[in-house]
Scaffold this motif. Structure first.
Motif, PDB file in Angstrom:
ATOM      1  N   GLN A 182      30.168  55.027  31.035  1.00 46.77           N
ATOM      2  CA  GLN A 182      30.974  54.877  32.260  1.00 46.77           C
ATOM      3  C   GLN A 182      32.331  54.292  31.869  1.00 46.77           C
ATOM      4  N   VAL A 183      33.193  55.150  31.335  1.00 45.31           N
ATOM      5  CA  VAL A 183      34.438  54.656  30.729  1.00 45.31           C
ATOM      6  C   VAL A 183      35.375  54.044  31.773  1.00 45.31           C
ATOM      7  N   LEU A 184      35.431  54.625  32.971  1.00 43.28           N
ATOM      8  CA  LEU A 184      36.365  54.082  33.964  1.00 43.28           C
ATOM      9  C   LEU A 184      35.906  52.715  34.468  1.00 43.28           C
ATOM     10  N   LYS A 185      34.593  52.541  34.594  1.00 45.27           N
ATOM     11  CA  LYS A 185      34.086  51.210  34.968  1.00 45.27           C
ATOM     12  C   LYS A 185      34.338  50.203  33.845  1.00 45.27           C
ATOM     13  N   LEU A 186      34.201  50.693  32.603  1.00 48.19           N
ATOM     14  CA  LEU A 186      34.477  49.819  31.462  1.00 48.19           C
ATOM     15  C   LEU A 186      35.953  49.413  31.469  1.00 48.19           C
ATOM     16  N   LYS A 187      36.834  50.366  31.748  1.00 53.85           N
ATOM     17  CA  LYS A 187      38.269  50.058  31.840  1.00 53.85           C
ATOM     18  C   LYS A 187      38.507  48.983  32.897  1.00 53.85           C
ATOM     19  N   LYS A 188      37.860  49.116  34.056  1.00 52.54           N
ATOM     20  CA  LYS A 188      38.040  48.142  35.137  1.00 52.54           C
ATOM     21  C   LYS A 188      37.591  46.754  34.681  1.00 52.54           C
ATOM     22  N   ALA A 189      36.461  46.706  33.977  1.00 52.25           N
ATOM     23  CA  ALA A 189      35.971  45.408  33.493  1.00 52.25           C
ATOM     24  C   ALA A 189      36.970  44.802  32.505  1.00 52.25           C
ATOM     25  N   ILE A 190      37.530  45.637  31.629  1.00 47.89           N
ATOM     26  CA  ILE A 190      38.507  45.115  30.658  1.00 47.89           C
ATOM     27  C   ILE A 190      39.752  44.615  31.392  1.00 47.89           C
ATOM     28  N   GLN A 191      40.168  45.343  32.419  1.00 46.73           N
ATOM     29  CA  GLN A 191      41.326  44.888  33.209  1.00 46.73           C
ATOM     30  C   GLN A 191      41.063  43.517  33.817  1.00 46.73           C
ATOM     31  N   LYS A 192      39.855  43.347  34.371  1.00 42.56           N
ATOM     32  CA  LYS A 192      39.537  42.048  34.984  1.00 42.56           C
ATOM     33  C   LYS A 192      39.522  40.950  33.917  1.00 42.56           C
ATOM     34  N   GLY A 193      39.059  41.310  32.725  1.00 44.39           N
ATOM     35  CA  GLY A 193      39.085  40.346  31.629  1.00 44.39           C
ATOM     36  C   GLY A 193      40.511  39.963  31.259  1.00 44.39           C
ATOM     37  N   LEU A 194      41.391  40.940  31.202  1.00 46.36           N
ATOM     38  CA  LEU A 194      42.797  40.656  30.864  1.00 46.36           C
ATOM     39  C   LEU A 194      43.439  39.804  31.969  1.00 46.36           C
ATOM     40  N   GLU A 195      43.063  40.088  33.212  1.00 53.68           N
ATOM     41  CA  GLU A 195      43.611  39.295  34.326  1.00 53.68           C
ATOM     42  C   GLU A 195      43.106  37.851  34.263  1.00 53.68           C
ATOM     43  N   ALA A 196      41.849  37.672  33.871  1.00 44.04           N
ATOM     44  CA  ALA A 196      41.329  36.304  33.717  1.00 44.04           C
ATOM     45  C   ALA A 196      42.105  35.569  32.625  1.00 44.04           C
ATOM     46  N   GLN A 197      42.387  36.295  31.521  1.00 43.94           N
ATOM     47  CA  GLN A 197      43.193  35.675  30.463  1.00 43.94           C
ATOM     48  C   GLN A 197      44.559  35.257  31.006  1.00 43.94           C
ATOM     49  N   MET A 198      45.197  36.129  31.805  1.00 42.32           N
ATOM     50  CA  MET A 198      46.521  35.799  32.348  1.00 42.32           C
ATOM     51  C   MET A 198      46.449  34.620  33.309  1.00 42.32           C
ATOM     52  N   ALA A 199      45.273  34.425  33.923  1.00 46.72           N
ATOM     53  CA  ALA A 199      45.086  33.263  34.811  1.00 46.72           C
ATOM     54  C   ALA A 199      44.679  32.020  34.016  1.00 46.72           C
ATOM     55  N   GLY A 200      44.594  32.152  32.689  1.00 48.01           N
ATOM     56  CA  GLY A 200      44.343  30.988  31.836  1.00 48.01           C
ATOM     57  C   GLY A 200      42.901  30.785  31.423  1.00 48.01           C
ATOM     58  N   HIS A 201      42.085  31.859  31.503  1.00 45.95           N
ATOM     59  CA  HIS A 201      40.658  31.685  31.221  1.00 45.95           C
ATOM     60  C   HIS A 201      40.125  32.650  30.164  1.00 45.95           C
ATOM     61  N   PHE A 202      38.985  32.263  29.634  1.00 41.83           N
ATOM     62  CA  PHE A 202      38.263  33.064  28.649  1.00 41.83           C
ATOM     63  C   PHE A 202      37.682  34.308  29.326  1.00 41.83           C
TER      64      PHE A 202
END
Ligand SMILES: Cc1ncc(C[n+]2csc(CCOP(=O)(O)OP(=O)(O)O)c2C)c(N)n1
Ligand code: SF4
Ligand SMILES: [Mg+2]
Length: 241
Positions: A182-202
């Protein structure tokens, strides 16, 4: 991959790819590239890959890439992020790199809530070295070093990384398991991970992936193992979001 379906941040000067036919690494990297393109982060991303088949991605992207010692990608990116907090730090590794030799680094980064994004490719084996048993090898799974099937009484139970990290992460960290099915769902999860990093989190995303070379599987058996055997044991889910 056709030119049209390539992420913009794909390095067209690199060779097309070096993975075996049917390998899942390329799909995880495509999901990462699309996530970075859509968030327009290519100008400030640094990508680091571990030893293992992940290192074959060292020149895939247009942004700076580096390659670390086996298991050391997490602390290298923690150091980079501390030196230059404006960079988006992506640590890319296999299950051997993240859950065996690099496990203490992963847990320490999660405990400290270091603002980096770790992407771990779970293909249930040490692929680059010929398919030895990994921390993620399924109960009963045959590998080069478990020819009669993994005996969990002797070797312990397979690691469920996101579930394990859930016990130690900050409440605003991001944790998920995706799949190359499920590549598009995986992309979404990675985006949320990058957004968490931008908000200062692991953030940590495990991607269930294929290794037909070491599994010694046909195309249909490869996909069945990914979706049925792996999917049954490793549930695709967001654990913290
Ligand atoms: C310090 C060190 N120990 C062991 C090795 C040998 N080694 C190279 S790749 C690898 C395992 C890779 O497996 P994984 O991290 O799951 O990545 P994959 O190839 O499956 O994507 C090992 C043990 C090494 N290169 N360096
Ligand atoms: S050995 Fe497995 S993980 Fe490595 S490139 Fe080949 S299919 Fe992919
Ligand atoms: Mg592996």
């Amino acid at each position: 991959m056709s030119e049209r379906s390539m992420p913009r941040c794909w390095n067209r000067e690199s060779k097309p790819h070096r993975f075996c036919p049917g390998c899942g690494h390329g799909l995880v990297l495509k999901a990462l590239g699309m996530a970075i393109d859509e968030l327009d982060l290519a100008g400030r991303t640094v990508f680091a890959c571990d030893i293992g088949c992940s290192l074959l991605a060292w020149d895939f992207f247009t942004f700076p890439s580096l390659q670390t010692h086996h298991g050391r990608t997490t602390p290298v990116m923690v150091g980079l992020k501390r030196a230059d907090p404006d960079q988006i730090a992506v640590a890319y590794m296999g299950d051997g790199g993240g859950y065996a030799i690099g496990l203490q680094h992963l847990i320490s980064a999660a405990l400290r809530d270091d603002p980096i994004t770790v992407i771990l490719v779970n293909n249930t084996v040490y692929a680059m070295t010929g398919g030895q048993m990994a921390p993620t090898t399924l109960p009963g799974q045959k590998t080069e070093t478990s020819p009669f099937g993994r005996d969990v009484d002797a070797t312990g139970i397979p690691v469920k990384g996101p579930e394990m990290l859930k016990a130690v992460v900050h409440p605003e960290a991001y944790l998920a398991r995706g799949t190359v099915a499920q590549v598009l769902k995986l992309k979404k999860a990675i985006q949320k991970g990058l957004e968490a990093q931008m908000a200062g989190h692991f953030s940590f995303i495990e991607a269930l992936s294929t290794c037909p070379t070491n599994w010694r599987t046909s195309a249909s058996a490869t996909w069945a193992f990914l979706e049925k055997e792996m999917g049954d044991y490793y549930k695709v889910a967001e654990l913290m979001h």
